[in-house]
Design a protein around this motif. Structure first.
Motif, short mmCIF file in Angstrom:
data_model
loop_
_atom_site.label_atom_id
_atom_site.label_comp_id
_atom_site.label_asym_id
_atom_site.label_seq_id
_atom_site.Cartn_x
_atom_site.Cartn_y
_atom_site.Cartn_z
N CYS A 44 0.85 -1.20 0.00
CA CYS A 44 0.00 0.00 0.00
C CYS A 44 0.88 1.25 0.00
O CYS A 44 1.89 1.31 0.70
N TYR A 97 -0.26 4.01 1.04
CA TYR A 97 -0.74 4.85 2.13
C TYR A 97 -0.22 4.33 3.47
O TYR A 97 0.29 3.21 3.57
N ASP A 98 -0.41 5.16 4.48
CA ASP A 98 0.18 4.83 5.78
C ASP A 98 -0.82 5.07 6.92
O ASP A 98 -0.55 5.84 7.84
N CYS A 99 -1.96 4.40 6.84
CA CYS A 99 -2.99 4.58 7.87
C CYS A 99 -2.49 3.99 9.20
O CYS A 99 -2.02 2.84 9.24
N TYR A 119 -3.74 2.70 11.82
CA TYR A 119 -4.33 1.50 12.43
C TYR A 119 -4.13 0.24 11.59
O TYR A 119 -4.56 -0.83 11.97
N CYS A 120 -3.49 0.36 10.42
CA CYS A 120 -3.55 -0.74 9.45
C CYS A 120 -2.28 -1.58 9.43
O CYS A 120 -1.17 -1.05 9.36
N ASN A 156 -1.28 -3.31 7.05
CA ASN A 156 -0.66 -3.28 5.72
C ASN A 156 -0.07 -1.93 5.36
O ASN A 156 0.31 -1.70 4.22
N ARG A 157 0.01 -1.04 6.30
CA ARG A 157 0.45 0.32 5.96
C ARG A 157 1.90 0.32 5.44
O ARG A 157 2.70 -0.57 5.78
N THR A 196 -8.16 -4.78 -0.95
CA THR A 196 -6.80 -4.53 -1.44
C THR A 196 -6.14 -3.35 -0.76
O THR A 196 -6.83 -2.47 -0.23
N GLY A 197 -4.82 -3.34 -0.78
CA GLY A 197 -4.08 -2.12 -0.50
C GLY A 197 -4.05 -1.29 -1.77
O GLY A 197 -4.52 -1.75 -2.82
N VAL A 198 -3.53 -0.10 -1.68
CA VAL A 198 -3.50 0.76 -2.86
C VAL A 198 -2.12 0.66 -3.50
O VAL A 198 -1.12 1.04 -2.88
N GLU A 251 -14.08 3.81 7.59
CA GLU A 251 -13.07 3.57 8.62
C GLU A 251 -13.18 4.46 9.85
O GLU A 251 -13.38 3.98 10.94
N LYS A 254 -5.91 9.80 3.03
CA LYS A 254 -7.28 9.71 2.50
C LYS A 254 -8.04 10.97 2.88
O LYS A 254 -7.76 11.58 3.90
S1 SF4 Z 1 -4.53 -0.91 3.02
FE1 SF4 Z 1 -6.16 0.59 3.26
S2 SF4 Z 1 -6.24 1.00 5.47
FE2 SF4 Z 1 -4.26 -0.02 5.03
S3 SF4 Z 1 -2.80 1.63 4.76
FE3 SF4 Z 1 -3.60 1.11 2.75
S4 SF4 Z 1 -5.33 2.49 2.42
FE4 SF4 Z 1 -4.85 2.53 4.60
#
Ligand code: SF4
Length: 431
Positions: free
Chosen positions: A66, A68-70, A72-73, A75-76, A111-113, A169, A183
């Motif tokens: 992914c 992104y770097d959320c 709580y995730c 997979n960040r 999915t992740g992005v 979320e 996001k």
């Molecule tokens: S997989 Fe989704 S929730 Fe996890 S970091 Fe990526 S965008 Fe954020």
């Protein structure tokens, strides 16, 4: 690093998908027109593991990578973890393989992005169209929409999938900014709106011509993480009410926050995740969708959070004792639905049965009323059901529930026995 086998990729990607709870599959009816698989109207997610995750869908990520770097995730971007990407053809191959072995009835694909939202959506669309068009797979498919993707891609995905969902979320713009800064609220709400519009529009068009392909016939859903940020239950329940009312949302799922990362922006959770709160929110949600309660009746500024020891319907009744007892032979359906212990089915049965004569207290139990709770709130032929009328404090003590959270958090295996029913499934009972 050696190339992973498909089975090894599956293990990583199924594990990465476990925190997404929005995978119930009821509400879709897709006829088999010569291919394989059927989506059943009455819900194909009827198997549950001890932690409540349905396993009759193959629940996987296309990728756990992914950009992104959320906070709580799992997979960040900033987590040091092995990243895996399935090709669309591999997603289809896995789905068909499990389907043929009777292990699953459909697919839940998240999915992740990867690279950017549009590219990721194109991969999801390709996987879904291989299943539908090459394999002629008619089984249930639920696919995540990537916030920020072009809305034309959302249109294409909705024509292929039974259900689509955009995860909200976090319940507020501020929390999103803090915990998922890549996001934006707009990027999440825009596809939700588009999906809502297309669902309504396509339903109308199909009344004129059945040749028009359905659009997400099982509707759209979303997920809210509970307890990662400071919003009250009032804010969460009001948000859910808005999503149901304005965006034709089919389901809002609530997911108790599970700390998987160390991050100073996140609250510390000692012991189990807030599962009882999650359960109460599901009950409140149920009351809004099936019992005619408005969000503002369940909670208000004075009571912004649900009582964890009491179901929200009992909580409402205790704050409105002046409306009780209700005479079951005269009360309208709307009022019967508000009596603790009388559910939707038993209320309807009461209305039907009393046409044939006056009901007694004994009749109520036969009609499915939970008299242990209802007896403090009803009369039948003028007779009160309890030996005494307790005051609010006495009633609270009698109606308090011991709710046991799920004992552990674990990923359901595709090969589990899957017979246990957890707290989440209990909300379908009579409140
Ligand atoms: S997989 Fe989704 S929730 Fe996890 S970091 Fe990526 S965008 Fe954020």
């Amino acid at each position: 690093m050696p190339e992973l086998s498909l089975a090894e990729k599956l293990e990583i990607l199924a594990d990465g998908a476990k925190y997404d709870v929005s995978c119930a599959s009821s509400g879709s009816s897709r006829r088999n027109k010569g291919g394989i698989g059927n989506a059943a109207q009455c819900g194909i997610c009827h198997s549950w593991t001890a932690d409540g995750r349905c396993v009759s869908l193959l629940k996987i990520l296309l990728t756990n990578a992914c950009i992104y770097d959320c906070a709580y995730c799992v997979n960040r971007r900033s987590n040091d973890t092995r990243r895996v990407l399935l090709t669309p053809a591999e997603v289809a191959e896995l789905t068909i393989g499990f389907y043929r072995r009777n292990a699953i009835e459909g697919l839940f694909l998240s999915t992740g992005v990867v690279k950017d939202p549009d590219h990721t959506m194109e991969l999801l669309i390709e996987a879904t169209s291989i299943l539908r068009e090459e394999h002629r797979f008619n089984g249930y498919i639920h696919v995540k929409v990537v916030p920020g993707a072009d809305l034309l891609l959302v249109d294409r995905l909705g024509r292929l999938a039974d259900r689509v969902s955009v995860n909200m979320e976090l319940p507020s713009r501020e929390s999103l900014q803090l915990l998922a800064p890549d996001k934006s609220r707009e990027a999440i709400v825009a596809p939700m709106k588009r999906v809502g519009e297309l669902i309504v529009q396509t339903k109308e068009e199909r009344k004129v011509s059945r040749k028009i392909p359905p659009f997400a016939p099982a509707g759209q859903s979303t997920q809210l993480i509970i307890g990662a940020s400071g919003e009250s239950d009032l804010q969460i329940v009001s948000l859910a009410a808005g999503l149901y009312g304005r965006l034709s949302m089919k389901r809002v799922y609530y997911s108790a926050f599970i700390p998987v990362n160390t991050d100073t922006r996140l609250p510390s959770v000692v012991g189990t995740p807030p599962l009882v709160r999650e359960h109460r929110l599901y009950q409140a949600d149920w009351l809004m969708r099936y019992y005619g309660f408005a969000a503002g009746e369940l909670l208000d500024e004075e009571h912004p959070n649900l009582d964890l020891s009491l179901d929200p319907k009992a909580g409402w009744a205790l704050r409105n004792l002046h409306l009780f007892p209700v005479e079951v032979n005269r009360a309208p359906l709307e009022l019967l639905l508000r009596v603790p212990g009388i559910g939707v089915r038993s209320a309807q049965r009461i209305v039907g049965a009393r046409r044939g004569g006056h009901l007694s207290l004994d009749d109520l139990a036969l009609l499915g009323v939970v008299m242990k709770r209802a007896r403090y709130f009803v009369t039948a032929r003028g007779r009160f059901g309890a030996d005494m009328t307790p005051d609010a404090a006495g009633l609270q003590a009698r109606l308090t529930e011991r709710t046991t959270p799920r004992p552990r958090w674990s990923q359901p295996s595709l090969f589990d026995g899957a017979n246990a029913i957890d707290i989440r499934s209990t909300i379908t009972g009579e409140l």
